[in-house]
Design an enzyme around this catalytic site. Structure first.
Site, mmCIF file in Angstrom:
data_model
loop_
_atom_site.group_PDB
_atom_site.id
_atom_site.type_symbol
_atom_site.label_atom_id
_atom_site.label_comp_id
_atom_site.label_asym_id
_atom_site.label_seq_id
_atom_site.Cartn_x
_atom_site.Cartn_y
_atom_site.Cartn_z
ATOM 1 N N CYS A 50 2.487 13.739 3.605
ATOM 2 C CA CYS A 50 1.233 13.630 2.868
ATOM 3 C C CYS A 50 1.296 14.295 1.503
ATOM 4 O O CYS A 50 0.410 14.079 0.670
ATOM 5 C CB CYS A 50 0.071 14.212 3.676
ATOM 6 S SG CYS A 50 0.266 15.968 4.060
ATOM 7 N N GLN A 116 4.074 22.042 10.302
ATOM 8 C CA GLN A 116 4.186 20.603 10.550
ATOM 9 C C GLN A 116 5.420 19.991 9.899
ATOM 10 O O GLN A 116 5.951 18.996 10.372
ATOM 11 C CB GLN A 116 2.936 19.880 10.016
ATOM 12 C CG GLN A 116 1.711 20.026 10.899
ATOM 13 C CD GLN A 116 1.915 19.385 12.250
ATOM 14 O OE1 GLN A 116 2.123 20.083 13.233
ATOM 15 N NE2 GLN A 116 1.850 18.072 12.315
ATOM 16 N N GLY A 189 -7.198 7.898 14.041
ATOM 17 C CA GLY A 189 -5.744 7.896 14.100
ATOM 18 C C GLY A 189 -5.284 8.635 15.342
ATOM 19 O O GLY A 189 -6.044 9.420 15.929
ATOM 20 N N ALA A 190 -4.034 8.393 15.746
ATOM 21 C CA ALA A 190 -3.510 9.051 16.942
ATOM 22 C C ALA A 190 -2.062 9.497 16.751
ATOM 23 O O ALA A 190 -1.342 9.702 17.719
ATOM 24 C CB ALA A 190 -3.625 8.116 18.149
ATOM 25 N N GLY A 191 -1.632 9.639 15.493
ATOM 26 C CA GLY A 191 -0.285 10.115 15.209
ATOM 27 C C GLY A 191 -0.200 11.628 15.334
ATOM 28 O O GLY A 191 -1.114 12.285 15.843
ATOM 29 N N MET A 193 -0.305 14.082 13.044
ATOM 30 C CA MET A 193 -1.306 14.847 12.322
ATOM 31 C C MET A 193 -2.673 14.726 12.991
ATOM 32 O O MET A 193 -3.428 15.700 13.076
ATOM 33 C CB MET A 193 -1.389 14.372 10.866
ATOM 34 C CG MET A 193 -2.339 15.186 10.009
ATOM 35 S SD MET A 193 -1.794 16.887 9.748
ATOM 36 C CE MET A 193 -0.587 16.655 8.456
#
Length: 442
Positions: A50, A116, A189-191, A193
């Site tokens: 990002c 991360q 979203g489901a990734g 992050m």
């Protein structure tokens, strides 16, 4: 061959440009394949997050590599070279190693010390391995970067100031809505992050969490892990209308939440008499939420641009200095190990040549003295091998010791010339053991 890093990050480019340069999904695979197809490039790893897009490549020349990597980034993102070039940074050899190690430690992150990035580096290497673009050089470099990052987080307090963009985003959200424990939240979203966002919300006491994702099964799995509720992406408008806080990070190529949708949600909230602002946290690059919603009354938009401003200086300087020392130590150790590794195949080839000479001379002796009994022949063989080993011991030990010096490789070259070694033998040894999997990152 030498490592070259070319990229841009939040430090050199505006979020708007990073958004345009962002490479996701199949576009990453296409770029990787074109990179290794380029004439100066032997291996390539792409790190796209990002707040950064970086290419690490093993190249046989510097200037041609820089030009090729810049042109390919431009071609695959649609950003003209003239616009891209002023924001690019270039690191070569030890500087490239130092940069990747610093990135892995979180020193170059928008939130200094966030963890991360280790998972993102691991994923970048795994993708390169899957598509065959990471060979011995980048496998070893990236694996070592992961180890250095883990060491930094284990031995220092670098990650105590800010563990992720999500924690900083939530701190900003609380400035507008107070403690988030009692709010209703939507994660889009489901990734990885999004999973971090959902688990952070759950840990902070948010009891009402809705997860929306294009693949419903993944939304359901994430929702179950935080005692939440999953909805399909088609139900996003209804989900938006039922919450106070939205966190979006989908990796989609275009906007997921538009201004019109938010205007409709605000109208519904006003009809219900809701006075609290709707807080939107957009962690995606390219952005998920239309930045125009910032102009609407009753909306607080927390995006990467805002997070870049508020995240500056969050880590303690003492911890940062400790991590910098670790990086310097590890860069020096990596350089020494690589130089020794370059010498090792020559040492193996020299020893192999010595063994071949011993074997040939023993065969010649047996041919000339066939009546020699086994006991005598074994004793002669052992004596000859000891003589050869002693003669080769000093030069092989010394060349390994000298490998860490600036001109270390020249000593291996000298050995090859002095002993007339087959130049193909060291290369065969060097290619014999290439790692092919990513080590785990806890």
């Amino acid at each position: 061959m030498s490592v070259l890093a070319v990229g841009l990050s939040h430090r050199t480019a505006e979020v708007g440009l990073l958004e345009r340069v962002s490479v996701t999904g199949a576009a990453q695979e296409a770029l990787l394949h074109d990179l290794v197809a380029a004439e100066p490039v032997g291996e390539a790893v792409l790190l796209s997050t990002c707040n950064r897009v970086e290419v690490y490549a093993d190249v046989d020349r510097f200037h041609g590599g820089v030009t090729e990597l810049g042109n390919l980034l431009s071609r695959h993102t649609g950003v003209p070279v003239s616009e891209l070039t002023p924001c690019l940074y270039v690191h070569y050899e030890d500087r490239a190693v130092q940069h990747l190690f610093s990135v892995a430690c979180g020193l170059d992150s928008m939130v200094v010390g966030e963890g991360q990035i280790l998972g993102q580096i691991k994923a970048a290497l795994a993708l390169a391995q899957t598509h065959g673009t990471a060979g011995r050089v980048l496998n070893e470099l990236t694996q070592q970067a992961l180890r250095v990052g883990k060491r930094a987080h284990t031995e220092t307090g670098i990650d105590q100031a800010g563990r992720s963009l999500m924690t900083v985003g939530l701190a900003q959200a609380e400035l507008s809505m107070g403690p988030i424990g009692g709010c209703r939240a939507l994660v889009v979203g489901a990734g990885s992050m999004s999973a971090l966002a959902a688990k952070t919300l759950h840990r902070e006491g948010v009891g009402h969490i809705v997860v929306a994702n294009r693949t419903y099964a993944r939304a359901e799995h994430l929702a179950e892990s935080v005692s939440g509720r999953a909805v399909p992406m088609s139900a996003l408008p209804e989900a938006l209308a039922s919450v106070d806080l939205v966190v979006s990070c989908t990796g989609a190529a275009g906007l997921v939440i538009g201004r019109d949708e938010i205007e409709a949600v605000l109208a519904a909230r006003r009809e219900r008499g809701v006075e609290q602002p709707l807080v939107l946290i957009d962690l995606a690059l390219p952005r998920d939420i239309d930045s125009g919603v910032r102009e609407l009354d009753g909306v607080v938009l927390i995006d990467l641009e805002l997070l870049a401003e508020v995240s500056a200086g969050t880590a303690g300087e003492a911890d940062v200095e400790l991590v910098r020392k670790i990086v310097c130590e590890e860069v020096a150790a990596f350089a020494t190990a690589q130089q020794a590794q370059q010498v090792a195949p020559t040492v193996v080839a020299l020893r192999s040549m010595g063994s071949d000479v011993v074997r040939a001379e023993l065969e010649r002796l047996v041919g000339r003295v066939p009546e020699m009994d086994e006991r005598v022949r074994a004793e002669v063989e052992q004596t000859v091998r000891r003589v050869v080993d002693k003669l080769l011991h000093a030069p092989t030990v010394r060349v390994k010791q000298l490998a860490g010096e600036p001109a270390g490789s020249s000593y291996a070259d000298a050995l090859r010339m002095l002993f007339d070694l087959d130049p193909g033998t060291p290369e065969v040894v060097r290619r014999a053991d290439t790692p092919d999997s990513v080590e785990g990152v806890a």
